[in-house]
Design an enzyme around this catalytic site. Structure first.
Site, PDB file in Angstrom:
ATOM      1  CE  LYS A  11      34.359  45.183  40.688  1.00 57.47           C
ATOM      2  NZ  LYS A  11      34.543  43.737  40.872  1.00 57.47           N
ATOM      3  CB  THR A  45      42.401  39.082  37.438  1.00 52.85           C
ATOM      4  OG1 THR A  45      41.626  40.153  38.010  1.00 52.85           O
ATOM      5  CG2 THR A  45      41.748  38.593  36.161  1.00 52.85           C
TER       6      THR A  45
HETATM    7  C1  R5P Z   1      32.405  40.404  40.386  1.00 55.83           C
HETATM    8  O1  R5P Z   1      31.314  40.691  40.016  1.00 55.83           O
HETATM    9  C2  R5P Z   1      32.732  39.477  41.508  1.00 55.83           C
HETATM   10  O2  R5P Z   1      31.924  39.671  42.626  1.00 55.83           O
HETATM   11  C3  R5P Z   1      34.178  39.637  41.880  1.00 55.83           C
HETATM   12  O3  R5P Z   1      34.364  40.944  42.403  1.00 55.83           O
HETATM   13  C4  R5P Z   1      35.059  39.468  40.671  1.00 55.83           C
HETATM   14  O4  R5P Z   1      34.762  38.268  40.012  1.00 55.83           O
HETATM   15  C5  R5P Z   1      36.512  39.507  41.069  1.00 55.83           C
HETATM   16  O5  R5P Z   1      37.261  39.439  39.904  1.00 55.83           O
HETATM   17  P1  R5P Z   1      38.800  39.820  39.841  1.00 55.83           P
HETATM   18  O6  R5P Z   1      39.511  39.009  40.879  1.00 55.83           O
HETATM   19  O7  R5P Z   1      39.181  39.441  38.441  1.00 55.83           O
HETATM   20  O8  R5P Z   1      38.917  41.292  40.065  1.00 55.83           O
END
Ligand code: R5P
Length: 294
Positions: free
Chosen positions: A191, A223
């Site tokens: 990602k 989010t």
């Molecule tokens: C990130 O470092 C966490 O492990 C999650 O992947 C992240 O907090 C997910 O965030 P969102 O739902 O905003 O993409």
């Protein structure tokens, strides 16, 4: 010695599991807000000399932590021997370094604040990224339990022919543990994040997993962009719509609607009370409490 568990009303079901798991009694208190918004607390149970734990939800911490500290300080004032915090979701773990000049490292400041106020801490899957243990920032005994087994149990009983998929590199070790415990294969995506709501996820090697049900697992859903992007790539590659499991469903405004519009089934652990809760963490937290109090 008596063990008394005080709980936020929204977490009462979890509190019941914890009390049964570690032989605690229910602490009684009143809490409300004065007309000016300040917190009023009155403890009704006798806590003098008792081991006390407070089960609290730290989601939206800027509004929930001050009432917690009012309760903790009241309990100490009334003679509790020790007051520990059971926080199924530990907030302020993600700003763990100064990404840009002048930024505050809120993880450290929050850890310092809680370490000054409570005697011990039990939580579940805190977001450990650039630090590897809570002891690097918390100066009190701080125990991190993991929801790997409860999540794997849910997958085993609810998903046919699953393949667990970690949506990013950070989730790799953790997704692999869930997959191993569930007895199914694991795939991890990569990602890139370009902004708070702008995330790009790479295509996985999907050919081995046709006919499987993808199960995306992540520690936090905020989010929902990480899940949506990952799911979109899986579906574009011909896999079925994944089940998305988050330990902590923070759900920023609009996240659930966007995930529903993308056709995703969302399941969370009950660290943050929500209609998506399907995986109970109470028994795990009871084990953690027993361990830390030994
Ligand atoms: C990130 O470092 C966490 O492990 C999650 O992947 C992240 O907090 C997910 O965030 P969102 O739902 O905003 O993409």
């Amino acid at each position: 010695m008596s063990l008394i568990l005080f709980s936020l009303p929204a977490l009462e079901a979890m509190a019941g599991d914890i009390r049964r798991g570690c032989g605690a009694t229910a602490g009684e208190y009143e809490m409300r807000h004065f007309p000016d918004g300040e917190t009023y607390v009155r403890v009704l149970s006798d806590v003098a000399g008792a081991e006390v734990a407070v089960l609290w939800q730290l989601h939206q911490p800027d509004s929930t932590v001050l009432p917690l500290l009012m309760l903790v300080n009241t309990l100490k004032d009334l003679g509790a021997k020790r007051v520990g915090l059971v926080a199924p979701y530990l907030a302020y773990m993600r700003q763990d370094k100064r990404f840009h000049a002048g930024e505050g490292i809120s993880q450290r400041y929050f850890a310092r604040l809680l370490s000054q106020q409570v005697d011990w801490l039990v939580t579940v899957d805190p977001h450990l990224h650039r630090i590897s243990a809570l002891s690097e920032v918390y100066t009190i005994p701080a125990l991190a339990m993991t929801a790997v087994e409860p999540m794997a149990g849910w997958i085993r009983t609810h998903v046919t022919n699953p393949v667990v998929i970690g949506p990013d590199g950070e989730s790799e070790q953790w997704a692999a543990s869930v997959a191993k415990a569930a007895g199914c294969p694991c795939e991890v995506l990569t990602k890139e994040r370009f902004g708070d709501r702008d995330v790009k996820v790479s295509l996985p090697h999907v050919d081995n997993y046709r006919g499987h049900t993808p199960v995306l697992v992540d520690d936090i859903i905020s989010t929902g962009k990480t899940m949506i992007q990952a799911a979109q790539h899986l579906m574009d590659a011909g896999l079925s719509a994944p089940v998305c499991i988050g330990v902590h469903g923070i759900f920023a405004a609009g996240a659930q609607q966007e995930m529903a519009a993308a056709g995703l089934k969302v399941v969370t652990c009950d660290s943050i009370a929500d209609h998506t809760n399907a995986i109970a963490l109470g028994p795990l937290l009871a084990r953690g409490m027993k361990e830390i109090l030994q």
